[in-house]
Scaffold this active site. Structure first.
Site, mmCIF file in Angstrom:
data_model
loop_
_atom_site.group_PDB
_atom_site.id
_atom_site.type_symbol
_atom_site.label_atom_id
_atom_site.label_comp_id
_atom_site.label_asym_id
_atom_site.label_seq_id
_atom_site.Cartn_x
_atom_site.Cartn_y
_atom_site.Cartn_z
ATOM 1 N N HIS A 194 0.839 -1.206 0.000
ATOM 2 C CA HIS A 194 0.000 0.000 0.000
ATOM 3 C C HIS A 194 0.876 1.260 0.000
ATOM 4 O O HIS A 194 0.723 2.144 -0.846
ATOM 5 C CB HIS A 194 -0.896 -0.031 1.244
ATOM 6 C CG HIS A 194 -1.833 1.127 1.370
ATOM 7 N ND1 HIS A 194 -3.166 1.059 1.024
ATOM 8 C CD2 HIS A 194 -1.640 2.402 1.811
ATOM 9 C CE1 HIS A 194 -3.742 2.233 1.233
ATOM 10 N NE2 HIS A 194 -2.841 3.068 1.718
ATOM 11 N N GLU A 195 1.811 1.325 0.953
ATOM 12 C CA GLU A 195 2.654 2.528 1.072
ATOM 13 C C GLU A 195 3.604 2.675 -0.116
ATOM 14 O O GLU A 195 3.897 3.789 -0.550
ATOM 15 C CB GLU A 195 3.434 2.516 2.395
ATOM 16 C CG GLU A 195 2.555 2.563 3.643
ATOM 17 C CD GLU A 195 1.561 3.717 3.689
ATOM 18 O OE1 GLU A 195 1.778 4.733 3.000
ATOM 19 O OE2 GLU A 195 0.549 3.601 4.400
ATOM 20 N N HIS A 229 1.760 4.397 -2.873
ATOM 21 C CA HIS A 229 1.826 5.858 -2.705
ATOM 22 C C HIS A 229 3.197 6.384 -3.137
ATOM 23 O O HIS A 229 3.307 7.383 -3.847
ATOM 24 C CB HIS A 229 1.632 6.240 -1.234
ATOM 25 C CG HIS A 229 0.225 6.167 -0.749
ATOM 26 N ND1 HIS A 229 -0.830 6.770 -1.403
ATOM 27 C CD2 HIS A 229 -0.308 5.588 0.362
ATOM 28 C CE1 HIS A 229 -1.955 6.554 -0.724
ATOM 29 N NE2 HIS A 229 -1.667 5.832 0.344
ATOM 30 N N HIS A 252 3.714 6.383 -6.851
ATOM 31 C CA HIS A 252 2.870 7.433 -7.446
ATOM 32 C C HIS A 252 3.622 8.771 -7.362
ATOM 33 O O HIS A 252 3.736 9.504 -8.348
ATOM 34 C CB HIS A 252 1.539 7.501 -6.681
ATOM 35 C CG HIS A 252 0.487 8.322 -7.357
ATOM 36 N ND1 HIS A 252 -0.769 8.520 -6.826
ATOM 37 C CD2 HIS A 252 0.490 9.021 -8.524
ATOM 38 C CE1 HIS A 252 -1.483 9.274 -7.636
ATOM 39 N NE2 HIS A 252 -0.738 9.603 -8.667
#
Length: 598
Positions: free
Chosen positions: A387-388, A391, A394
């Site tokens: 998940h991190e 980010h 991105h």
């Protein structure tokens, strides 16, 4: 890692390398001094922002000040998060916060001054080639212009700012400091403290009596304060309606969506498409009832694990390898950047004494992103890692492909990249799993994410929409009215397989997000967009991957809805939500088949 180490004892290979931001404290001090000087330079532009050349110079200075301030702030606070008790970085964090406030004040004249120009003058600036790199900033100012008031009115609204925070502040004090729940008996029959933190643990109990008692105790406590809590929520709604009217928006909902330029139809479309798919939620509740082997399914049964705890012991190195393998559908360019993050100290891995809890991805433009974890060797931590890193990558692609101003993506987009990584990891684990117990554990884990992130958050979003519309029509939000609206929504969302206990009507009173109005829908849209992307990537391969990487590279260079649309996910249509729902249906089908074959 079993015992919690002191920061000084943590092995160097598992900590992030903040030297990539500043090699040492002296370099930080030099940059701080530079910003202090530049703040003085900004004042020279005040009252002079009338022509393209002056505005271009002012914007360039604003960028320079903002970027340096961001770097100073990020470095100081990430050091502070390594050990929050360490006084040197506590002080540095405070110093960076004060500098940010000072910079905000020093640059605050720029937008109002440009906005005081006529609409024709603004259009002229947008068309001026010398301001090409600031075109989006100026277009955004022009778009906001109808909702910006006169200087005196803006000053008055700014002064009301502190008062307007009162409903949320009062709620937080009541909820976190003053609200006390009665003791209840735990699984061992011992009296135990019921707190916000322990509530979900009680609801996860195998003993229905423990679950029911915790549930009743919580909502009866809120019920005793229902008049006060209805007043605070009503005051918050009144505040939103006041600001919307003052700034000439048609409604509080449209006022909140305007910043990200999200059409109202996106919000309404989410609710109507989820309504269309409520039979799937009802089917999942029927399955939950069957798996739990209960005569009646109650609201307090929603957190009880559907399968015996399946212990997945996953070391950090194994988690990295699994995440790397699971993201192969995104292509080698993406995995090369991921590997760079894994190998070049972007990540602060383990818990240590005083370290900030939770996880995040952060950083400053011009340097690679950073990720803070508190890794445990379990499935949850592996999902947190992917998940991190979603980010982080991105931000990595966004910064690589955009000027400073256009690199920052919105919250509306932020959860898409992180949740997509989770979807691909889940797909990979389900494909690979041969153990029926493990597979059922993964399916229930994923299905519950749909329940909590899509259905539940949409129900919250619908509740917010209804209560604001009632307030705008001059209706009073009494505790009875709030409870009735909330109870009826639960009946609608959970269906006939669920006994919707009367106590749930008070749940509106304990949701902190209702004081950050019209925010929760972003969880549901982000999750749906990510699930839609994942489905396209798995089904189509390369063309969908190219579109998705285009999305990551777009940063904040256009409005969120446009960026997603170009990448093949049109959130103004029901299609992405329907695609997400088809994935949810697939999970339910697999679980039903496994249950039937037992």
């Amino acid at each position: 890692m079993t015992q919690v180490l002191k920061r000084s004892e943590v092995p160097k290979e598992s900590v992030w390398r903040l030297e990539d931001l500043f090699p040492n404290q002296a370099a930080w001090n030099d940059e701080y001094a530079k910003v202090k000087k530049l703040i003085g330079d900004a004042a020279e532009f005040q009252g002079k922002l009338k022509d393209a050349a002056t505005i271009a110079r002012c914007f360039a200075l604003e960028d320079e000040i903002s970027l340096h301030t961001e770097r100073l702030y990020v470095y100081a606070n990430m050091h502070h998060h390594e050990d929050t008790a360490e006084p040197e970085f506590q002080a540095l964090s405070e110093k960076s916060k004060k500098l940010s406030v000072e910079v905000g004040e020093a640059l605050s004249f720029i937008t109002p001054e440009i906005l005081s120009l006529s609409e024709d003058a603004l259009r002229g600036l947008i068309a001026d080639s010398s301001l090409a790199k600031y075109k989006r900033t100026l277009e955004e100012m022009l778009r906001q212009k109808p909702h910006v008031l006169s200087k005196n009115e803006e000053s008055l609204l700014a002064q009301v700012g502190n008062v307007s925070q009162a409903p949320g502040t009062i709620f937080n004090m009541m909820n976190n400091a003053d609200m006390k729940f009665p003791k209840i008996k735990n699984d061992k029959g011992e009296e135990a403290d019921l707190t916000h933190g322990s509530y979900i643990q009680f609801l996860e109990s195998r003993n229905p009596e423990v679950r029911r008692n915790a549930f009743k105790a919580v909502y009866e406590t809120y019920g005793k304060w229902k008049n006060t809590l209805a007043s605070t929520l009503s005051a918050n709604v009144t505040k939103n309606v006041f600001y919307a009217k003052a700034r000439k928006y048609p409604s509080a909902l449209e006022a909140s969506l305007y910043g990200d330029n999200i059409p109202k139809s996106v919000y309404e479309n989410l609710i109507s498409t989820i309504h269309e798919n409520l039979p799937l939620m009802h089917r999942y509740m029927a399955l939950r009832k069957k798996l739990l082997k209960v005569e009646e399914l109650h609201m307090y049964d929603l957190f009880t694990p559907l399968v015996e705890e399946f212990d997945m012991d996953i070391t950090y190195d194994e988690a990295k390898k699994t995440v790397y393998d699971s993201l192969s559908p995104l292509g080698e360019d993406y995995r090369k950047a991921l590997k760079e993050g894994f190998e070049n100290h972007w990540i602060d891995v383990y818990e240590n004494e005083g370290k900030r809890s939770g996880a995040y991805s952060w950083g400053a433009y011009g340097t690679h992103p950073y990720v803070l974890l508190n890794h445990k060797d379990n499935l949850n931590s592996m999902f947190t890692l992917t998940h991190e890193m979603g980010h982080a990558l991105h931000s990595y692609y966004s910064d690589e492909n955009n000027e400073y101003r256009d690199a920052q993506y919105t919250i509306f987009l932020a959860e898409v990249a992180s949740t997509l990584n989770e979807a691909l990891l889940m797909h990979y684990l389900l494909e690979k799993s041969t153990d029926p117990k493990e597979k059922m554990y993964l399916l229930t884990y994923y299905a519950d994410q749909f329940r909590t992130t899509v259905f539940r958050q949409t129900m919250f979003a619908e509740f917010e929409k209804i209560i604001h519309e009632k307030a705008e029509q001059g209706e009073a939000l009494t505790p009875q009215e709030l409870s009735k609206i909330y109870y009826d929504l639960n009946v609608k969302y959970y269906g006939n397989e669920m006994v919707v206990d009367k106590d749930i009507e008070m749940e509106w009173a304990r949701i902190p997000h209702f004081y950050n109005s019209f925010y929760v829908y972003k969880y549901a849209t982000g999750f749906s967009a990510a699930t839609s992307f994942a489905k396209q990537i798995i089904d189509e391969g390369a063309p969908a991957v190219d579109r998705y990487l285009g999305f990551l590279k777009s940063g904040g260079s256009d409005f969120s809805i446009n960026i997603l649309k170009k990448a093949g996910v049109d959130m103004s249509s029901p299609e992405p939500i329907r695609q997400a729902m088809s994935v949810f249906e697939g999970l339910i089908e697999q679980m039903e088949q496994m249950t039937a074959s037992k």
